[in-house]
Design a protein around this motif. Structure first.
Motif, short mmCIF file in Angstrom:
data_model
loop_
_atom_site.label_atom_id
_atom_site.label_comp_id
_atom_site.label_asym_id
_atom_site.label_seq_id
_atom_site.Cartn_x
_atom_site.Cartn_y
_atom_site.Cartn_z
N GLN A 55 0.76 -1.26 0.04
CA GLN A 55 0.16 -0.05 0.08
C GLN A 55 0.85 1.30 0.06
O GLN A 55 0.62 2.18 -0.75
CB GLN A 55 -0.80 -0.06 1.34
N VAL A 92 2.11 1.98 -3.45
CA VAL A 92 0.99 2.24 -4.43
C VAL A 92 0.87 3.91 -4.08
O VAL A 92 0.97 4.70 -5.06
CB VAL A 92 -0.20 1.57 -4.34
N GLN A 93 0.89 4.07 -2.86
CA GLN A 93 0.54 5.66 -2.28
C GLN A 93 1.80 6.24 -2.98
O GLN A 93 1.69 7.48 -3.48
CB GLN A 93 0.76 5.63 -0.93
N SER A 94 3.14 5.97 -2.91
CA SER A 94 4.25 6.69 -3.20
C SER A 94 4.18 6.82 -4.78
O SER A 94 4.39 7.74 -5.27
CB SER A 94 5.50 6.05 -3.01
N LEU A 95 3.85 5.60 -5.50
CA LEU A 95 3.61 5.74 -6.84
C LEU A 95 2.78 6.89 -7.41
O LEU A 95 2.80 7.71 -8.17
CB LEU A 95 3.37 4.60 -7.73
N GLY A 96 1.55 7.00 -6.61
CA GLY A 96 0.49 7.89 -6.98
C GLY A 96 0.92 9.40 -6.70
O GLY A 96 0.71 10.19 -7.49
N ASP A 97 1.70 9.24 -5.66
CA ASP A 97 2.18 10.73 -5.44
C ASP A 97 3.25 11.37 -6.43
O ASP A 97 3.29 12.29 -6.93
CB ASP A 97 3.05 10.78 -3.94
N GLN A 148 2.41 15.19 -13.37
CA GLN A 148 1.51 15.89 -14.17
C GLN A 148 1.58 17.25 -13.82
O GLN A 148 1.30 17.96 -14.62
CB GLN A 148 -0.02 15.11 -13.49
N ASN A 151 3.08 10.35 -9.41
CA ASN A 151 2.39 10.65 -10.60
C ASN A 151 1.79 12.11 -10.86
O ASN A 151 2.07 12.91 -11.62
CB ASN A 151 1.16 9.49 -10.73
N GLN A 152 1.21 12.31 -9.55
CA GLN A 152 0.66 13.68 -9.35
C GLN A 152 1.65 14.73 -9.58
O GLN A 152 1.40 15.96 -10.33
CB GLN A 152 0.08 13.87 -7.92
#
Lengths: 195, 158
Positions: free
Chosen positions: B129, B132-137, B143, B139-140
């Motif tokens: 988790q 995944v959280q780190s990957l989401g961060d 972007q 990505n943001q």
């Protein structure tokens, strides 16, 4: 056999009482030293062997069951120690054949009440006697020392050495006869004085 | 006829160790045998000479030396005896110690093993988790960076 007092001292020694052990030493030390000296005729080694005899006796005193007189039991240990010593000396004499003979050593006795000349004669006779004793075969030496030096009865000698009475008698005769042959000059000197 | 020499019995006669019959035989023989008389005299003298030996002078320190030697030998005997008794058990003690350590290190039962597996799974899940959280961060952040004019980031462009 030992007296009731001796028995008490032995029982106390068996319980580890060192004062009782000390008493046993004072009762038997002189006889044990004399016995060892007669068996090995090596003054320098007598005290060491006597010491080892008493130490071994005290370590094993719990096994003494009053079947034989305590002194016989002690002498048996002393006899084994003398045998060990003589075996070592024999090996040493093969390795060092020219070492000083044990016969040359001084002999010290407890009787100081003699003048110098008497002492000298006594020493000379003692030395001759011990040297002659030393040349006897072991079995003859044992029986003679026990009978004439330690004043054991024939029965006690038979029990101590595990011999028959007949053997004690015949070996004692042979020992005395052999010793008489070796000490002839001293015996003749005595005879002349007597006549 | 003259009887055979009683030589062997002469010594026992001196010590009065003969039966009455043997004693009488020796005495009878001695009356008529000069050789045995001389031998008896020699035996008597040897016996006297031996018995005249004075007693041995023992060192006054002898008893204390013996007792010190005895104490040291007794202590040595005690430890060597203990060593002798204990030695056969040494091998078994080593085997027992290995088994004990293995038992303590091993999970006690299935439940404990299951618990251990669950703990490991939870830890793995939370790690996943976090990843995944780190990957989401990330990505943001990426972007946001792409939406900005290129001059602000030193000429960065797609």
């Amino acid at each position: 056999m030992q007296s009731a007092d001796d028995k008490d001292i032995i029982i106390a020694s068996q319980a580890g009482d060192q004062q009782a052990m000390s008493r046993l030493i004072s009762l038997h030390a002189s006889a044990v030293h004399g016995f060892i000296l007669s068996m090995i005729n090596d003054r320098a080694a007598v005290e060491d062997i006597a010491q080892e005899t008493f130490i071994r006796a005290f370590l094993a005193i719990g096994k003494y069951e009053f079947r034989a007189p305590f002194r016989s039991w002690l002498f048996r240990i002393a006899l084994n120690q003398c045998r060990d010593h003589l075996r070592k000396v024999k090996v040493r004499s093969i390795i060092h054949p020219f070492k000083r003979s044990a016969d040359d050593t001084e002999i010290e006795y407890a009787d100081p009440g003699q003048n110098a000349l008497q002492q000298l004669i006594q020493d000379e006779r003692s030395r001759a006697l011990h040297a002659a004793l030393q040349r006897l075969p072991e079995s003859l030496r044992q029986v003679l020392v026990l009978r004439d030096l330690q004043e054991y009865s024939y029965e006690e000698i038979a029990a101590l050495l595990h011999w028959r009475m007949g053997t004690v008698k015949s070996r004692l005769f042979r020992a005395r006869k052999e010793l008489a042959n070796r000490l002839k000059p001293y015996l003749e000197e005595n005879r002349e004085k007597g006549s | 006829m003259k009887k055979a020499h009683e030589t062997v019995n002469l010594s026992a006669w001196l010590d009065d160790q003969l039966s009455p019959a043997d004693k009488a035989a020796v005495e009878q023989h001695l009356k008529q045998c000069r050789r045995c008389q001389n031998l008896l005299a020699d035996l008597q003298q040897v016996r006297a000479m031996t018995r005249q030996q004075p007693s041995y002078a023992v060192s006054p320190f002898f008893a204390s030396r013996v007792l010190a030697g005895y104490r040291s030998a007794a202590a040595e005997t005690f430890w060597s005896e203990l060593d002798r008794l204990w030695r056969p058990f040494l091998r078994w003690a080593a085997v027992a110690a290995i088994i004990l350590v293995a038992l303590l290190a091993w999970p006690q039962d299935d439940q404990a093993l299951e618990n251990a597996v669950q703990v490991t799974e939870v830890e793995l899940l939370s790690g996943q988790q976090e990843l995944v959280q780190s990957l989401g961060d990330m990505n943001q952040v990426l972007q946001f960076a792409l939406s900005q004019p290129s001059s602000q980031f030193g000429g960065f462009s797609q």
